[in-house]
Design an enzyme around this catalytic site. Structure first.
Site, mmCIF file in Angstrom:
data_model
loop_
_atom_site.group_PDB
_atom_site.id
_atom_site.type_symbol
_atom_site.label_atom_id
_atom_site.label_comp_id
_atom_site.label_asym_id
_atom_site.label_seq_id
_atom_site.Cartn_x
_atom_site.Cartn_y
_atom_site.Cartn_z
ATOM 1 N N TRP A 77 6.021 9.159 -7.481
ATOM 2 C CA TRP A 77 4.571 9.363 -7.576
ATOM 3 C C TRP A 77 3.887 8.069 -7.115
ATOM 4 O O TRP A 77 4.229 6.987 -7.608
ATOM 5 C CB TRP A 77 4.214 9.686 -9.028
ATOM 6 C CG TRP A 77 2.782 10.010 -9.275
ATOM 7 C CD1 TRP A 77 1.979 10.814 -8.542
ATOM 8 C CD2 TRP A 77 1.985 9.527 -10.366
ATOM 9 N NE1 TRP A 77 0.725 10.875 -9.106
ATOM 10 C CE2 TRP A 77 0.701 10.097 -10.232
ATOM 11 C CE3 TRP A 77 2.222 8.680 -11.457
ATOM 12 C CZ2 TRP A 77 -0.336 9.839 -11.120
ATOM 13 C CZ3 TRP A 77 1.207 8.425 -12.342
ATOM 14 C CH2 TRP A 77 -0.062 8.996 -12.173
ATOM 15 N N ASP A 91 9.114 9.652 -17.641
ATOM 16 C CA ASP A 91 7.793 10.194 -17.306
ATOM 17 C C ASP A 91 7.924 11.715 -17.317
ATOM 18 O O ASP A 91 8.526 12.312 -16.420
ATOM 19 C CB ASP A 91 7.384 9.685 -15.917
ATOM 20 C CG ASP A 91 6.004 10.191 -15.506
ATOM 21 O OD1 ASP A 91 5.373 10.928 -16.291
ATOM 22 O OD2 ASP A 91 5.561 9.838 -14.394
ATOM 23 N N ALA A 127 5.790 14.777 -17.141
ATOM 24 C CA ALA A 127 4.419 15.203 -16.839
ATOM 25 C C ALA A 127 4.327 16.696 -16.509
ATOM 26 O O ALA A 127 3.226 17.211 -16.339
ATOM 27 C CB ALA A 127 3.863 14.393 -15.676
ATOM 28 N N LYS A 150 -0.912 19.114 -17.052
ATOM 29 C CA LYS A 150 -0.457 20.214 -16.176
ATOM 30 C C LYS A 150 -0.043 21.417 -16.998
ATOM 31 O O LYS A 150 -0.436 22.544 -16.697
ATOM 32 C CB LYS A 150 0.737 19.778 -15.315
ATOM 33 C CG LYS A 150 0.882 18.311 -15.082
ATOM 34 C CD LYS A 150 -0.086 17.797 -14.072
ATOM 35 C CE LYS A 150 -0.025 16.287 -14.055
ATOM 36 N NZ LYS A 150 -0.612 15.746 -12.864
HETATM 37 C C1 LIG Z 1 4.978 12.143 -12.007
HETATM 38 C C2 LIG Z 1 3.636 12.029 -12.628
HETATM 39 N N1 LIG Z 1 3.483 11.280 -13.723
HETATM 40 C C3 LIG Z 1 2.289 11.156 -14.330
HETATM 41 C C4 LIG Z 1 1.177 11.777 -13.845
HETATM 42 C C5 LIG Z 1 -0.143 11.559 -14.551
HETATM 43 O O1 LIG Z 1 -0.696 12.659 -15.101
HETATM 44 P P1 LIG Z 1 -2.129 12.644 -15.787
HETATM 45 O O2 LIG Z 1 -3.027 13.444 -14.910
HETATM 46 O O3 LIG Z 1 -1.900 13.260 -17.116
HETATM 47 O O4 LIG Z 1 -2.565 11.225 -15.906
HETATM 48 C C6 LIG Z 1 1.271 12.566 -12.695
HETATM 49 C C7 LIG Z 1 0.075 13.211 -12.137
HETATM 50 O O5 LIG Z 1 0.008 13.685 -11.057
HETATM 51 C C8 LIG Z 1 2.543 12.702 -12.083
HETATM 52 O O6 LIG Z 1 2.707 13.445 -10.989
#
Ligand SMILES: Cc1ncc(COP(=O)(O)O)c(C=O)c1O
Length: 392
Positions: free
Chosen positions: A132, A213, A215, A248
């Site tokens: 990311w 992570d 998410a 999400k």
């Molecule tokens: C791999 C990953 N980690 C963390 C996040 C962060 O998500 P948030 O929108 O809850 O901050 C994202 C968002 O796209 C993501 O793709």
């Protein structure tokens, strides 16, 4: 001429390419245009709707919320507790696990990075690439040192597991390893259960600190399956961090709903981590915004709302996986999509091919070749396959 200013020294920063894609897509008059850019779930109609369970929770909150007075830097602590069985498969004792609400998964990652930096300024964080695009900036903003290894080969759609293991085997005790819990962004390629076991072993053997992570829990194979790897790693080490996002899987994106969990080997260390997390949260945002986490709490406190949320999550996951299977069945060159998880995948396309897809076929995707498969429907899959064939 104005006087020199402190701020003259600032460097212009590049605009977020994915966000500028939104404007280009919006202004494109072609009826058959496809938006595979921004990473949000879309239903069959292309909408990113508010979930039924969320709407019901909002109605209930409107009725029942008696105060908007301050909470503390930990946010809605009941929210973070109610999530535990979903994330960890059980509720851990308060002296084993510190959990706080954060502004999104991003806030959780930043708080984790700050905690690591408070313990060891400049500590090394290992990132598998590609990852990311916000991971490295978040870690660097906290003063951490970023080291990388190659995780995924876009051209052959393969997880480079040997390279990952070589990097982790060479990492030093106390180094941090950031791991995508499921639905890898951008690759869509997750570790197999055997690979998770091997990662857990090397992380434990070398005294590395996992930062998971998570998410996209529930958008890959299912809530339980998507957390299995993370649980394995967390259970194999004394100390670990997990950054969670509800943005999400509850469709709450702009409400910014996340949590940071810190697991420690001893009650004293759990307390040490909790007190540092709280003081760092206070210095960052004082306390997280309430509304989204309160909605998740209301849902998880109520069996019927929880069941409805789970059903809605199943609809989202099933739709994504149907699109994946249709693409895999429709073109042998896309067979890999059927084996991957979550909304994202990296197609083996050059930036030039991505440009031609946009110009000649009205297909919008990130320059890296990342596609959000939730931007497709079973009806548009053939059109997308034809467009890909035309640029190959
Ligand atoms: C791999 C990953 N980690 C963390 C996040 C962060 O998500 P948030 O929108 O809850 O901050 C994202 C968002 O796209 C993501 O793709």
């Amino acid at each position: 001429m104005s006087a020199p200013s402190l701020f003259d020294a600032l460097q212009q920063q590049p605009a977020d390419a994915l966000l500028s894609l939104i404007g280009l897509y919006r202004d494109d008059p072609r009826a058959q245009k496809l938006d595979l850019g921004v990473g949000v779930y879309r239903d069959e109609t292309g909408a990113t709707p508010v979930l039924r369970a969320v709407k019901a929770a909002e109605a209930r909150l409107l009725e029942t919320q008696g105060s908007k007075s301050y909470l503390g830097p930990e946010g809605d602590i009941r929210y973070a507790e109610l999530l535990q069985p979903i994330v960890f498969g059980r509720t851990l004792a308060a002296d084993q696990l510190a959990g706080v609400q954060t502004p999104g998964g991003t806030g959780a990652l930043r708080l984790a990075a700050d905690l690591i930096a408070a313990a060891r300024p400049g500590a090394k964080v290992w990132l598998g690439t590609p990852t990311w695009p916000n991971h490295a900036p978040i870690m660097k903003a906290a003063g951490l040192t970023v080291a990388t290894y190659r995780y995924y080969d876009q051209a052959t759609q393969t997880v480079l597991f040997d390279e990952m293991m070589a990097a982790l085997s060479g990492a030093a005790a106390g180094d941090v390893v950031l791991l995508h819990g499921c639905c890898h962004n951008p690759a869509g390629a997750d570790l197999t259960p055997d690979q998770w076991r091997a990662v857990a072993e090397v992380v434990a053997a070398r005294g590395l600190i996992p930062l998971v992570d998570l998410a996209y829990q529930g958008l890959g194979d299912g809530l339980e399956q998507d957390a299995a790897g993370a649980r394995l790693v967390l259970d194999s080490v004394p100390d670990a961090l997990l950054a969670y996002s509800c943005d999400k899987n509850f469709g709450l994106y702009r409400e910014r709903v996340g949590a940071l969990y810190a697991k420690a080997a001893t009650p004293a260390r759990t307390e040490l981590m909790r007190s540092n997390i709280l003081s760092l949260a206070r210095a960052n945002w004082s306390m997280p915004p309430d509304h989204g986490a309160a909605l998740v709490r209301v849902i998880l406190e109520d069996a019927a709302l929880t069941a409805d949320w789970r059903a809605e999550l199943t609809v989202m996951r099933t739709r994504i996986n149907q699109v994946r299977q249709a693409l895999a069945a429709g073109d042998s060159a896309l067979a890999f999509l059927g084996r991957q998880h979550g909304m994202f995948s990296l197609l083996p396309l050059s930036a030039e091919q991505v440009g031609v897809l946009r110009r000649d076929h009205a297909v919008y995707m990130a320059g890296s070749g990342r596609v959000n498969l939730a931007g497709l429907t079973l009806a548009t899959v053939p059109q997308f396959i034809d467009s890909l064939r035309a640029v190959r």
